[in-house]
Design a protein around this motif. Sequence first.
Motif: not given
Length: 381
Positions: A226-233
């Motif tokens: 998954i990209s981006p790998s951080g929190e999904i906003v």
Amino acid sequence: MTSLRVPLSFPLLCLLMIVGTFGTEWSVKYNQQEICALKGSTVFMNGTFTHPEGLTVTEKFWVIDPALNPSWPDMSQNPDYSGRVEYLGDEQKLVSLKLRDVMKKDEHEYCVRIKTDQEMQKYLQRPGVRLTVTELHVEAPEEVTEGQTADLTCKTTCSLTDPFIWYKNGHPLTTKTIKNNQLHLQTVSSEDAGSYSCAVGGSQHLHSTAHSLRVRYPPKSVSVSISPSGEIVEGSSVTLTCSSDGNPPVKIYTWFKEGGTSPVGSGQNYIIINITADHTGLYYCEAQNDHGALRSAGVPVSFKGYPVILYVALGVGLCFIFLVVLTAVFWRCSESRRKRQDGNTDQPIYANEGQKDHSPRPPPEDKSSVYANVAVFKKQR
């Protein structure tokens, strides 16, 4: 004393014998009369001889193809063998030849030539040693399918006596089945793909030309990133990428969402634009080639929105502002009430300040007369 000399003509070369004064015969015995040598290797040829008594050997050397060259010259003087020929052995009756870096053009008959102190006493023994030069060549299928068997053969044009050694990607194979000049691969797997070559013991540095073996197999190691790998906003974009290993390479990728009955996308990348809470769930891809298909494990896509701490900070800020405003309003109300109370004690409040009352008013009561009457009354009592 006399000796018998047989003319050294070609018809008599198959077995040339000269009888000495005491009946001793000329003879040469070769250790091997046929040698198969690997191109680039070093060859040794050995022979022992006897001669009639009363003769002294002055020269012993090797000759190439005496049937084709009646002069029988010393091969070490041939420019084609310069630096490659060495005669070994100090024993009187031993003659040995060391030939380095043998080539295809070295395929000849090699015979021992002996000269003595008597001009008429010379000897050459035929047949000599026949040298055959070969190269190694791997014979094997170009491609095999996983699960099948495969045999690789190290081919030569003559029979080598040394054991065969097999290499994969330059490293010797010790765990595979090797029988004579054949390498047997039982139940081929994708790990068996690579570059194979063979050699023989004693000449391990002389490998055959490498043969590339390809293995066809269905997709393996299918995974999703998954990209981006951080929190999904909320409102952002998310890209899912499917990776796999297969031969032939995977060209068909299909995307699924858990709980759905039909695919949600295709291609190696699946992009979600303007993500919302409706997009949350488990996603997985299916990779397919000519030999099968495999699905990845599910990867969760979750909608987290803004962090909770942001909402807490916003709520605390609003409460503070509300308290400040409420305090200010309360203070203004209290201040206004206090000012009204102070105004009532200083002057009368008229009901109709805009209208004036012109009716006659009674004179003010004389309070002194009241006190006077009270005083008189006390005296009378």
